[in-house]
Design an enzyme around this catalytic site. Structure first.
Site, PDB file in Angstrom:
ATOM      1  N   LYS A  54       0.843  -1.207   0.000  1.00 21.02           N
ATOM      2  CA  LYS A  54       0.000   0.000   0.000  1.00 21.02           C
ATOM      3  C   LYS A  54       0.872   1.250   0.000  1.00 21.02           C
ATOM      4  O   LYS A  54       0.633   2.198  -0.751  1.00 21.02           O
ATOM      5  CB  LYS A  54      -0.942  -0.008   1.217  1.00 21.02           C
ATOM      6  CG  LYS A  54      -2.069  -1.022   1.072  1.00 21.02           C
ATOM      7  CD  LYS A  54      -2.807  -1.304   2.378  1.00 21.02           C
ATOM      8  CE  LYS A  54      -3.792  -2.467   2.179  1.00 21.02           C
ATOM      9  NZ  LYS A  54      -4.426  -2.918   3.408  1.00 21.02           N
ATOM     10  N   GLN A  98      -4.211  -1.363   9.618  1.00 17.59           N
ATOM     11  CA  GLN A  98      -4.186  -2.718   9.059  1.00 17.59           C
ATOM     12  C   GLN A  98      -4.777  -3.715  10.070  1.00 17.59           C
ATOM     13  O   GLN A  98      -4.333  -3.774  11.217  1.00 17.59           O
ATOM     14  CB  GLN A  98      -2.737  -3.087   8.707  1.00 17.59           C
ATOM     15  CG  GLN A  98      -2.598  -4.401   7.964  1.00 17.59           C
ATOM     16  CD  GLN A  98      -3.271  -4.401   6.591  1.00 17.59           C
ATOM     17  OE1 GLN A  98      -3.132  -3.454   5.825  1.00 17.59           O
ATOM     18  NE2 GLN A  98      -4.015  -5.450   6.288  1.00 17.59           N
ATOM     19  N   ASP A 121     -11.013   2.831   4.111  1.00 14.56           N
ATOM     20  CA  ASP A 121     -11.315   1.395   4.072  1.00 14.56           C
ATOM     21  C   ASP A 121     -12.825   1.149   3.988  1.00 14.56           C
ATOM     22  O   ASP A 121     -13.265   0.046   3.669  1.00 14.56           O
ATOM     23  CB  ASP A 121     -10.784   0.723   5.356  1.00 14.56           C
ATOM     24  CG  ASP A 121      -9.681  -0.284   5.072  1.00 14.56           C
ATOM     25  OD1 ASP A 121      -9.504  -0.645   3.893  1.00 14.56           O
ATOM     26  OD2 ASP A 121      -9.000  -0.696   6.026  1.00 14.56           O
TER      27      ASP A 121
END
Ligand code: NAP
Length: 300
Positions: A54, A98, A121
């Site tokens: 990412k 994460q 997200d």
């Protein structure tokens, strides 16, 4: 019949090229640089590799990107304080923590702590709620990637019988909701969701025009379970071994070899949905930067 391969790698590259141009324009015309912070807790190898990918992509696209590495035993309070800091930082438009997190930290508290306007997200309940009622919002990256693949592969979704295998909050549920929304080009489908409580899986998979599989079980869908001409999106990423060089051997939730004989189109693993997920995170961050700058955007 030889199936068309829907390459997430290629589609992803196409979108990244578009994003790169857009980021350059945002900088030149508006003085806006999309900012993304990724927060990693501990050293879980899969999480480390996702976060690294990412960060690398954000950097390649010209983002302002920040990586925060916290020790495994960081307190929940310290993590929440860090999120608060980035909620208030105007150079950051996207915050990604994460998952999974160590057991002593509540994922729910962490997700709720992220400003929904920076929740790239798409896991915050405000965004989930907006998605369900069809308002502009951050759409979770994997479902967003699936929609984009179907659109760019010219798959006719409107009116199709879609069967989704799996009902997780990050893949199965949102993709089912998005595909049944009254919207074009990708939506307006008749959607069935299967899970471990489904009585007769075969009945459903056999009649699917589009089959989306996110079960987390290697090769659970085989050629005899699908009809001729089906379009198959395989979300699964299963590590089934390692090469002598120590690289993970991956397979999907679909038995690619038998299913591709009957499918009209299919996504491979690796190189299918995986690369799309990261790309859609970047797209969400660019849209967020536009929203914060008061420019037309897709998320707010
Ligand atoms: P998850 O949270 O483990 O959910 C799996 C779902 O599949 C559950 O709803 C489960 O049913 C259902 N299921 C499991 N076995 C089944 C079976 N034999 N028949 C019917 N339904 C079954 O998984 P997830 O997070 O959605 O992830 C699914 C897969 O996608 C994993 O392999 C994951 O690694 C992969 N993934 C890939 C990406 C990417 O970027 N490519 C992103 C996210 C996830 P119950 O609800 O009844 O338990």
């Amino acid at each position: 019949m030889g199936a068309k391969i829907i390459s997430g790698k290629e589609i992803s590259q196409e979108i990244r090229n578009e994003l790169k141009k857009e980021v350059q324009e945002l900088k030149e015309k508006h003085g806006v640089t999309p900012g993304l912070v990724t927060i990693l807790v501990g050293e879980n190898p899969a999480s480390v590799s996702y976060v690294t990918a990412k960060q690398r992509t954000a950097h390649d696209l010209g983002f302002h990107s920040v990586q925060e590495n916290l020790p495994e035993d960081v307190s929940e309070e310290n993590l929440l304080n860090l999120i608060k800091k980035y909620n208030e930082d105007p150079s950051i438009h996207g915050i990604l923590v994460q998952l999974p997190l160590p057991k002593h930290i509540s994922e729910q508290k962490v997700i709720y702590a992220i400003d929904p306007r920076k929740d790239v997200d798409g896991f915050h309940p405000v965004n989930v709620g907006k998605m369900v009622i069809g308002e502009p919002c951050f759409i979770p990256c994997t479902p967003a990637g699936i929609l984009e693949m179907l659109a760019r592969a010219d798959v006719e979704v409107s009116g199709a019988e879609v069967v989704v295998v799996g009902r997780s909050n990050i893949v199965g549920k949102p993709v089912a909701i998005l595909l049944m929304q009254k919207r074009k080009p990708v939506g307006n489908a008749t959607v069935t969701v299967c899970h471990t409580g489904t009585r007769d899986m075969l009945f459903h998979t056999k009649r699917a025009d589009i089959l989306i599989v996110a079960a987390g079980r290697p090769k659970v869908i085989t050629g005899d379970m699908v009809k001729e001409g089906v379009v198959v999106i395989d979300v699964g990423v299963n590590r089934i071994g390692t090469t002598p060089e120590g690289k993970a051997i991956l397979c999907g939730d679909v038995d690619f070899d038998s299913v591709k004989e009957k499918a009209a189109a299919i996504t491979p693993v690796p190189g299918g949905v995986g690369p799309m997920t990261i790309t859609m995170l970047m797209k969400n961050t660019v849209e967020s930067a536009k929203m914060w700058a008061g420019l037309p955007n897709e998320v707010g």
